[in-house]
Design a protein around this motif. Structure first.
Motif, PDB file in Angstrom:
ATOM      1  N   LEU A  52      41.936 -31.713 -32.726  1.00 15.36           N
ATOM      2  CA  LEU A  52      41.644 -32.360 -34.000  1.00 15.36           C
ATOM      3  C   LEU A  52      42.612 -31.974 -35.118  1.00 15.36           C
ATOM      4  O   LEU A  52      42.791 -32.717 -36.082  1.00 15.36           O
ATOM      5  N   ILE A  53      43.232 -30.803 -34.998  1.00 22.07           N
ATOM      6  CA  ILE A  53      44.186 -30.398 -36.037  1.00 22.07           C
ATOM      7  C   ILE A  53      45.608 -30.377 -35.474  1.00 22.07           C
ATOM      8  O   ILE A  53      46.541 -30.883 -36.091  1.00 22.07           O
ATOM      9  N   GLY A  54      45.749 -29.816 -34.278  1.00 20.36           N
ATOM     10  CA  GLY A  54      47.085 -29.697 -33.691  1.00 20.36           C
ATOM     11  C   GLY A  54      47.755 -31.039 -33.456  1.00 20.36           C
ATOM     12  O   GLY A  54      48.926 -31.218 -33.789  1.00 20.36           O
ATOM     13  N   LEU A  55      47.031 -31.976 -32.893  1.00 17.89           N
ATOM     14  CA  LEU A  55      47.643 -33.278 -32.589  1.00 17.89           C
ATOM     15  C   LEU A  55      48.104 -34.023 -33.846  1.00 17.89           C
ATOM     16  O   LEU A  55      49.263 -34.422 -33.940  1.00 17.89           O
ATOM     17  N   PRO A  56      47.227 -34.202 -34.847  1.00 20.71           N
ATOM     18  CA  PRO A  56      47.723 -34.848 -36.067  1.00 20.71           C
ATOM     19  C   PRO A  56      48.896 -34.093 -36.697  1.00 20.71           C
ATOM     20  O   PRO A  56      49.840 -34.718 -37.210  1.00 20.71           O
ATOM     21  N   ALA A  57      48.854 -32.769 -36.631  1.00 17.40           N
ATOM     22  CA  ALA A  57      49.924 -31.991 -37.264  1.00 17.40           C
ATOM     23  C   ALA A  57      51.242 -32.138 -36.510  1.00 17.40           C
ATOM     24  O   ALA A  57      52.310 -32.234 -37.119  1.00 17.40           O
ATOM     25  N   ILE A  58      51.178 -32.181 -35.184  1.00 15.75           N
ATOM     26  CA  ILE A  58      52.428 -32.315 -34.421  1.00 15.75           C
ATOM     27  C   ILE A  58      53.023 -33.704 -34.688  1.00 15.75           C
ATOM     28  O   ILE A  58      54.241 -33.867 -34.810  1.00 15.75           O
ATOM     29  N   LEU A  59      52.153 -34.700 -34.831  1.00 17.06           N
ATOM     30  CA  LEU A  59      52.652 -36.049 -35.134  1.00 17.06           C
ATOM     31  C   LEU A  59      53.352 -36.046 -36.490  1.00 17.06           C
ATOM     32  O   LEU A  59      54.376 -36.715 -36.676  1.00 17.06           O
ATOM     33  N   GLY A  60      52.818 -35.294 -37.422  1.00 13.28           N
ATOM     34  CA  GLY A  60      53.456 -35.180 -38.739  1.00 13.28           C
ATOM     35  C   GLY A  60      54.867 -34.623 -38.618  1.00 13.28           C
ATOM     36  O   GLY A  60      55.803 -35.123 -39.247  1.00 13.28           O
ATOM     37  N   GLU A  61      55.029 -33.602 -37.782  1.00 13.83           N
ATOM     38  CA  GLU A  61      56.371 -33.027 -37.624  1.00 13.83           C
ATOM     39  C   GLU A  61      57.309 -34.009 -36.914  1.00 13.83           C
ATOM     40  O   GLU A  61      58.489 -34.091 -37.238  1.00 13.83           O
ATOM     41  N   PHE A  62      56.766 -34.752 -35.959  1.00 17.34           N
ATOM     42  CA  PHE A  62      57.597 -35.760 -35.288  1.00 17.34           C
ATOM     43  C   PHE A  62      58.087 -36.811 -36.287  1.00 17.34           C
ATOM     44  O   PHE A  62      59.233 -37.256 -36.241  1.00 17.34           O
TER      45      PHE A  62
END
Ligand code: PHE
Length: 447
Positions: A52-62
């Motif tokens: 719930l936090i890691g996935l949205p955050a990794i997408l932000g970095e991408f």
């Protein structure tokens, strides 16, 4: 200016990103933090945090990386928000900080390859770990690990990284599954599954203040977030890739490797000690080493060979992560100041070797470096990144994340909403709890 190289294939990017993500964070740290921070309660919060936090955050970095098409520091400048360059710089600093002690653990792994071949740890695994994890020997192996990391980065991204990871991910999974099945057959493993897999929600509620900062930061560490690594990797990505598809695959694979490592280490600890031992008894940072060491010892000659292969594969996983940490700063300095790649890689490698000697000299220092990374640096760095993508770059981020997908509209809106609200709140709470935890007990060790 020369055209910037891009990943040869989509799978090349995924492998490199998974190679960065899968490392000591999954295999060494996740089982060890699970053992010290409450077992299944920790695992549960970690899983929620990763998805719930890691996935949205990794997408932000991408999004930031692909849009800017440049290293993590200048990326913010290129996106016309120069003030946010501090986020890139903080990520760089966080990565360097972590690499200083990551390399020490990489040195332990290397030491255990040798120790497996000779059977050196067979007689007394916990005592052996105590002996090789600190002091001159640990410093020497830390130096060797750092030198190899710098050497690979010096030769450039395509050659160094892509090749090594292709074999590593499948073989790590095969080894861990094999060991997990073996552990399952041993007497005394039973209680471990209860400890590891059956969360007590009352316990979670009572200990939220410590579980949350460790588990959420563990997700960041493990996914290589907040260190500029994913920004840098995504900067080599073409517009026809679906960030969401790639990101989900990376999160799932990475989480699976951590869970598998726990299924090996926790049962093996229970078989050997009847419980999870504290650091003095061979648990804590020694959990991975001491648990599998006993299993290999019990297997006799075959255990020696297995030990060499197992720690060999873990070494590749550690190297591919360490490489990506060093790559972030190297690519920044090379792009920006025009120093040569080898000089930059070895220069930083040398400086970090020096810093890491503290952690290699005494594991209390390693713990201190680790707490500061978990409690402050990682959550702060991710928090600033999330604020940037959600609130500053918002509409353009939505545009970027939809590229390479056929009908990403509503998904992209949901993603932006999550980043702006609960993801931001979750990371903020993590930072707050992490800082108060450190503040209440500053663990500065003596030499
Ligand atoms: N994610 C890596 C691991 O779990 C560590 C890492 C962090 C590597 C950041 C690169 C960048 O071991």
């Amino acid at each position: 200016m020369a055209e910037r190289e891009t990943w040869g294939t989509r799978i090349g990017f995924i492998l490199a990103a998974v190679g960065s993500a899968v490392g000591l964070g999954n295999i060494w740290q996740f089982p060890f933090k699970t053992s010290t921070e409450g077992g299944a309660a920790f695992v549960f919060v970690y899983l929620v945090a990763a998805l719930l936090i890691g996935l949205p955050a990794i997408l932000g970095e991408f999004v930031v990386g692909r849009r800017a098409n440049i290293n993590a520091v200048e990326a913010f400048d290129r996106l016309k928000h120069p003030a946010w360059t501090v986020v890139g710089a903080l990520g760089l600093l966080t990565g360097l900080w972590i690499l200083s002690y990551y390399s020490v653990v990489g040195g332990w792994v290397t030491r255990y390859i040798v120790g497996s071949a000779t059977g050196a740890y067979f007689a007394a695994p916990a005592e052996y770990f105590g002996r090789v994890s600190m002091g001159w020997e640990a410093i020497a192996f830390h130096g060797g690990f750092m030198a190899v990391t710098a050497g690979i980065v010096a030769f450039g991204i395509e050659d160094g990284i892509e090749k090594a990871t292709k074999l590593m991910v499948p073989s790590i999974i095969v080894m861990l599954v094999g060991l997990a099945v073996y552990a399952f057959t041993l007497d005394g493993a039973g209680a471990a599954y209860e400890f590891y897999l059956s969360p007590d929600f009352g316990f979670i509620a009572d200990n939220l203040g410590t579980i949350v900062p460790y588990a959420v930061s563990q997700a960041f560490f493990s996914l290589s977030l907040g260190m500029g690594a994913m920004i840098t990797y995504a900067s080599y990505l073409g517009d026809d890739d679906s960030l969401f598809a790639d990101g989900s695959l990376i999160v799932v694979l990475n989480t699976a490797v951590g869970l598998l490592a726990g299924l090996v280490v926790i049962p093996l600890l229970f078989v050997q000690f009847g419980t999870v031992p504290d650091a003095a008894a061979g648990g804590g940072a020694g959990a991975l080493f001491v648990s599998v060491a006993q299993a290999f010892a019990d297997l006799g000659m075959a255990g020696r060979a297995l030990g060499v292969v197992f720690f060999g594969v873990v070494l590749v996983a550690a190297l591919s992560s360490a490489i990506s940490l060093l790559e972030v700063v190297t690519s920044y300095v090379v792009d920006n100041y025009g120093y040569s790649r080898p000089a930059t890689a070895f220069g930083f490698g040398g400086a970090l070797f020096a810093l890491g000697t503290l952690s290699a000299w005494n594991t209390a220092w390693l713990g201190w470096f680790d707490s500061l990374a978990y409690g402050v640096l990682l959550p702060l760095s991710v928090l600033l990144g999330v604020i940037f993508v959600g609130w500053v770059y918002g509409p353009e981020a939505v545009d970027e994340i939809q590229k390479g997908t056929s009908n990403g509209g509503s998904f992209a809106t949901a993603w932006l909403w999550s980043v702006r609200t609960y993801v931001l709140a979750g990371v903020f709470v993590t930072l707050y709890l992490g800082v108060t935890d450190i503040y209440s007990a500053p663990p500065i060790p003596f030499l």
